[in-house]
Write an enzyme that holds these catalytic residues in place. Sequence first.
Site, PDB file in Angstrom:
ATOM      1  N   HIS A 267       0.858  -1.196   0.000  1.00  0.00           N
ATOM      2  CA  HIS A 267       0.000   0.000   0.000  1.00  0.00           C
ATOM      3  C   HIS A 267       0.892   1.244   0.000  1.00  0.00           C
ATOM      4  CE1 HIS A 267      -3.446   2.469   0.554  1.00  0.00           C
ATOM      5  NE2 HIS A 267      -3.739   2.226   1.807  1.00  0.00           N
ATOM      6  N   HIS A 306      -2.493  -2.302  -9.592  1.00  0.00           N
ATOM      7  CA  HIS A 306      -3.457  -1.638  -8.718  1.00  0.00           C
ATOM      8  C   HIS A 306      -4.737  -2.460  -8.690  1.00  0.00           C
ATOM      9  CE1 HIS A 306      -5.945   1.540  -6.969  1.00  0.00           C
ATOM     10  NE2 HIS A 306      -4.825   2.128  -6.650  1.00  0.00           N
ATOM     11  N   ASP A 362       2.708   5.418  -6.763  1.00  0.00           N
ATOM     12  CA  ASP A 362       3.961   5.304  -6.010  1.00  0.00           C
ATOM     13  C   ASP A 362       5.194   5.178  -6.901  1.00  0.00           C
ATOM     14  OD1 ASP A 362       1.952   3.466  -3.833  1.00  0.00           O
ATOM     15  OD2 ASP A 362       2.931   5.356  -3.334  1.00  0.00           O
TER      16      ASP A 362
END
Length: 428
Positions: A267, A306, A362
Amino acid sequence: MSEQSLTITDNRTGKTYSVPITDGTIRAMDLRQIKVDPEDFGLMSHDPGFNNTSSCRSAITYIDGEKGILRYRGYPIEQLAENSSYLETAYLILNGELPTRPELDAWVYEITHRTMVHENIKKLMDGFQYDAHPMGMLISTIAALSTFYPNARKIKDSAVRRLQISRLIAKMPTIAAYAYRKRMGLPYVYPDNTLSYTGNFLKMMFQMADSYQPHPVLERALDVLFILHADHEQNCGTNAMRSVSSSNVDPYSAMAGAAAALYGPLHGGANEQVLRMLQDIGSVDNVPEFITKVKNRETLLMGFGHRVYKNYDPRAAIVKKMAYEVFEVTGRNPLLDIALELERIALEDEYFIERKLYPNVDFYTGIIYQAMRFPVDMFPVLFAIPRTVGWLAQWEESREDKETSIARPRQIYTGYNERDFVPVEKRS
Ligand code: SDX
């Protein structure tokens, strides 16, 4: 319009059932009527990780994973990143509308004048090991704030909730900066109310003996990154926020749980792992060998994939573009070349294409943060600060939602049937 229902035939009994469809869902409780006999508990749905289960109704964030769409309260993320500020976006996420100028000025004043923390927070920080991970310090301190504001337990009082929301949004940068300064053995820097939200954070992080003025390009870049990270509907951390707070615990204790979930490498901890991955790869020449390791399932391509986006994460596209603006000021981060080559190969490779793996938020953020001189283990902290408003807006929404009830899932029991206790002397 055809009837909005399912007709289910139970082949075990030949019985049929009509189950209403509302908002593209069926209520799991409607399955309980499907039984083989009156003693039967009835059917449940089984969905570890909630791949196909809605847990709530929400009006805050809309994501279309196939089309790569992200909107906060209906506004496209691209427009907010271009035109808004983090605090203005935070107001929108919390209140549902963009603020008027007087509302925005009052909101910025409110947050700016709540950035100080109790002096005892320093003593709490001093208790950590010299090399404590800043996320461990942040999570602990968020929970500790519940002991400084015991009134926060009055979670049914909307004014009390709003006060805690302002406090947390305001104090997260201060706590984060304190964690960094403690790690570096540097004196804590008090908030400076003459600066913006991100400008103040940069000063609390990086001021040394000389006076400090944040570089406007870096201050704005961090503000945009904070906008991109503000909310993301029912992600792992937000699910934790809603689940923990469903027991009516105070928001500090619940948000500590949300931050703990965010800390995980799958995460919000992914941005730290992306940087370590790029550093381990070391050069563009080593990228093909690394991609082979990923395809052999020896490792993950961190920053890719994702649960919802099966297209390019719209945030990643914005971050990638912004990297070049930051590097104008900081100098180019050589790890960018490795990241670009990883992306180029992955987007052409069948293994990633068939699994719809694209860069997520990210993938590029870490190389910007590193260029801005944030240490790698601060990266998840830089995710938690802006996500604070998302967690709290979702919490506020759940408090007002009549459907909210304590989170208590069922299970498929796979253990022993009843058996009798065996005294220790008779056990083999
Ligand atoms: C965030 O939910 C949110 O909104 C989160 C977030 C937010 O703003 O809150 O967007 C922020 O958490 C972004 C994600 C950051 N995490 C990472 O970058 C870690 C690497 N990504 C993976 O761990 C993974 O993609 C997840 C956890 C993000 C999503 O996992 P899913 O949806 O459970 O998908 P999966 O694990 O079932 O994978 C499907 C397939 C599998 O292959 P097969 O078994 O079908 O052959 O894709 C593969 C996986 O092995 N796969 C990857 C991969 N991600 C998935 N293979 C290599 N590298 C990866 N990164």
